[in-house]
Design a protein around this motif. Sequence first.
Motif, PDB file in Angstrom:
ATOM      1  N   GLY A  17       0.789  -1.226   0.000  1.00 27.57           N
ATOM      2  CA  GLY A  17       0.000   0.000   0.000  1.00 27.57           C
ATOM      3  C   GLY A  17       0.820   1.274   0.000  1.00 27.57           C
ATOM      4  N   PHE A  18       2.123   1.170  -0.215  1.00 29.85           N
ATOM      5  CA  PHE A  18       2.989   2.344  -0.272  1.00 29.85           C
ATOM      6  C   PHE A  18       4.072   2.103  -1.326  1.00 29.85           C
ATOM      7  CE2 PHE A  18       4.564  -0.396   3.157  1.00 29.85           C
ATOM      8  CZ  PHE A  18       5.890  -0.594   2.780  1.00 29.85           C
ATOM      9  N   PRO A  19       4.634   3.191  -1.877  1.00 33.64           N
ATOM     10  CA  PRO A  19       5.695   3.029  -2.875  1.00 33.64           C
ATOM     11  C   PRO A  19       7.013   2.617  -2.211  1.00 33.64           C
ATOM     12  CG  PRO A  19       5.243   5.360  -2.500  1.00 33.64           C
ATOM     13  CD  PRO A  19       4.246   4.588  -1.679  1.00 33.64           C
ATOM     14  N   PHE A  20       7.770   1.771  -2.903  1.00 37.63           N
ATOM     15  CA  PHE A  20       9.065   1.336  -2.375  1.00 37.63           C
ATOM     16  C   PHE A  20      10.051   1.198  -3.523  1.00 37.63           C
ATOM     17  CE2 PHE A  20       6.359  -2.327  -3.075  1.00 37.63           C
ATOM     18  CZ  PHE A  20       7.159  -3.164  -3.849  1.00 37.63           C
ATOM     19  N   GLU A  21      11.328   1.241  -3.184  1.00 39.66           N
ATOM     20  CA  GLU A  21      12.404   1.177  -4.179  1.00 39.66           C
ATOM     21  C   GLU A  21      12.957  -0.233  -4.341  1.00 39.66           C
ATOM     22  OE1 GLU A  21      13.291   3.942  -6.028  1.00 39.66           O
ATOM     23  OE2 GLU A  21      11.460   4.576  -5.000  1.00 39.66           O
ATOM     24  N   GLU A  22      12.876  -1.017  -3.294  1.00 38.24           N
ATOM     25  CA  GLU A  22      13.469  -2.348  -3.300  1.00 38.24           C
ATOM     26  C   GLU A  22      12.666  -3.234  -2.370  1.00 38.24           C
ATOM     27  OE1 GLU A  22      17.813  -4.345  -2.116  1.00 38.24           O
ATOM     28  OE2 GLU A  22      17.542  -2.179  -1.985  1.00 38.24           O
ATOM     29  N   ARG A  23      12.651  -4.523  -2.722  1.00 36.57           N
ATOM     30  CA  ARG A  23      11.921  -5.493  -1.902  1.00 36.57           C
ATOM     31  C   ARG A  23      12.741  -6.775  -1.864  1.00 36.57           C
ATOM     32  NH1 ARG A  23       5.905  -6.766  -3.228  1.00 36.57           N
ATOM     33  NH2 ARG A  23       5.846  -8.980  -3.488  1.00 36.57           N
ATOM     34  N   GLN A  24      12.932  -7.302  -0.650  1.00 33.97           N
ATOM     35  CA  GLN A  24      13.687  -8.541  -0.482  1.00 33.97           C
ATOM     36  C   GLN A  24      13.077  -9.369   0.623  1.00 33.97           C
ATOM     37  OE1 GLN A  24      17.877  -9.074  -0.084  1.00 33.97           O
ATOM     38  NE2 GLN A  24      18.307  -7.068  -0.965  1.00 33.97           N
ATOM     39  N   ARG A  25      13.215 -10.677   0.464  1.00 27.73           N
ATOM     40  CA  ARG A  25      12.852 -11.535   1.594  1.00 27.73           C
ATOM     41  C   ARG A  25      13.826 -11.226   2.716  1.00 27.73           C
ATOM     42  NH1 ARG A  25      11.158 -17.530   0.024  1.00 27.73           N
ATOM     43  NH2 ARG A  25      12.989 -17.879   1.289  1.00 27.73           N
ATOM     44  N   ALA A  26      13.319 -11.314   3.936  1.00 27.00           N
ATOM     45  CA  ALA A  26      14.143 -10.980   5.096  1.00 27.00           C
ATOM     46  C   ALA A  26      13.711 -11.838   6.281  1.00 27.00           C
ATOM     47  CB  ALA A  26      13.989  -9.492   5.441  1.00 27.00           C
ATOM     48  N   ARG A  27      14.637 -12.045   7.198  1.00 30.68           N
ATOM     49  CA  ARG A  27      14.325 -12.788   8.419  1.00 30.68           C
ATOM     50  C   ARG A  27      14.536 -11.883   9.617  1.00 30.68           C
ATOM     51  NH1 ARG A  27      13.144 -17.864   9.592  1.00 30.68           N
ATOM     52  NH2 ARG A  27      13.862 -18.648   7.581  1.00 30.68           N
ATOM     53  N   LEU A  28      13.538 -11.887  10.478  1.00 33.17           N
ATOM     54  CA  LEU A  28      13.569 -11.146  11.729  1.00 33.17           C
ATOM     55  C   LEU A  28      13.739 -12.179  12.835  1.00 33.17           C
ATOM     56  CD1 LEU A  28      11.192  -8.345  12.758  1.00 33.17           C
ATOM     57  CD2 LEU A  28      11.368 -10.330  14.196  1.00 33.17           C
ATOM     58  N   PHE A  29      14.731 -12.012  13.678  1.00 29.02           N
ATOM     59  CA  PHE A  29      14.978 -12.946  14.772  1.00 29.02           C
ATOM     60  C   PHE A  29      14.407 -12.393  16.072  1.00 29.02           C
ATOM     61  CE2 PHE A  29      18.198 -14.021  11.656  1.00 29.02           C
ATOM     62  CZ  PHE A  29      18.095 -15.407  11.632  1.00 29.02           C
ATOM     63  N   GLY A  30      13.909 -13.283  16.911  1.00 25.49           N
ATOM     64  CA  GLY A  30      13.381 -12.895  18.217  1.00 25.49           C
ATOM     65  C   GLY A  30      11.873 -12.775  18.263  1.00 25.49           C
ATOM     66  N   TYR A  31      11.237 -12.850  17.087  1.00 24.17           N
ATOM     67  CA  TYR A  31       9.776 -12.798  16.997  1.00 24.17           C
ATOM     68  C   TYR A  31       9.313 -13.824  15.977  1.00 24.17           C
ATOM     69  CZ  TYR A  31       9.825  -8.339  19.468  1.00 24.17           C
ATOM     70  OH  TYR A  31      10.006  -7.355  20.406  1.00 24.17           O
ATOM     71  N   ARG A  32       8.094 -14.304  16.154  1.00 24.46           N
ATOM     72  CA  ARG A  32       7.494 -15.240  15.194  1.00 24.46           C
ATOM     73  C   ARG A  32       6.110 -14.733  14.795  1.00 24.46           C
ATOM     74  NH1 ARG A  32       7.502 -17.591  20.159  1.00 24.46           N
ATOM     75  NH2 ARG A  32       5.465 -17.894  21.100  1.00 24.46           N
ATOM     76  N   ARG A  33       5.697 -15.109  13.581  1.00 26.21           N
ATOM     77  CA  ARG A  33       4.366 -14.785  13.069  1.00 26.21           C
ATOM     78  C   ARG A  33       3.382 -15.682  13.817  1.00 26.21           C
ATOM     79  NH1 ARG A  33       5.243 -14.141   7.886  1.00 26.21           N
ATOM     80  NH2 ARG A  33       6.167 -16.201   7.796  1.00 26.21           N
ATOM     81  N   ALA A  34       2.257 -15.105  14.271  1.00 23.19           N
ATOM     82  CA  ALA A  34       1.264 -15.894  15.001  1.00 23.19           C
ATOM     83  C   ALA A  34      -0.125 -15.275  14.853  1.00 23.19           C
ATOM     84  CB  ALA A  34       1.630 -15.956  16.490  1.00 23.19           C
TER      85      ALA A  34
END
Length: 177
Positions: A17-34
């Motif tokens: 829903g917003f403009p962006f210049e670059e997009r990449q898969r990324a991993r965030l440590f310390g939190y999980r999707r739930a």
Amino acid sequence: MDDFWVFGYGSLMWNPGFPFEERQRARLFGYRRALCIRSNHYRGTEERPGLVLGLERGGSCLGVAFRVKASGRKPVLDYLRERELVTNVYKERLIMVSLEDGRRLNALTYVADPCHPQYVGGLEVDDAASIIRNAEGSSGPNSDYVFNTVEHLKAIGIRDVLLEKIAAHVEDDAGAK
């Protein structure tokens, strides 16, 4: 002012829903999707709340990071705050993520507030499936939200075993009725 990054772990990944210049898969440590946020409007009601995604402590989460031009900072932040902070069940955070290309950087994301009344963590698969199966809000059935999320995740090459298991339970139980 430098460009900044936004980390998405749910619908933001395929519908930023917003403009962006670059997009990449990324991993965030310390939190999980739930599925840890009660939805009493979009995917449920006050009487029968549904469940939507949040980030809760523990583990890691594979998602998508978006690089936003510095000149877009204010409008993008305004948009994200309007989208994510409606009931303040999420807290805005800058958290280190690892991009697929090996870079590590801070990205803005929204984590679940475990002290908020809408937060419901630690649900068993059957309990989450039961809630989802029986909830519907202004944006439609809660089950559609879960099925759509699983399909979109798979389409961008992200597997979420727990979410897939919950979706399978919702589908199996719906078929048994």
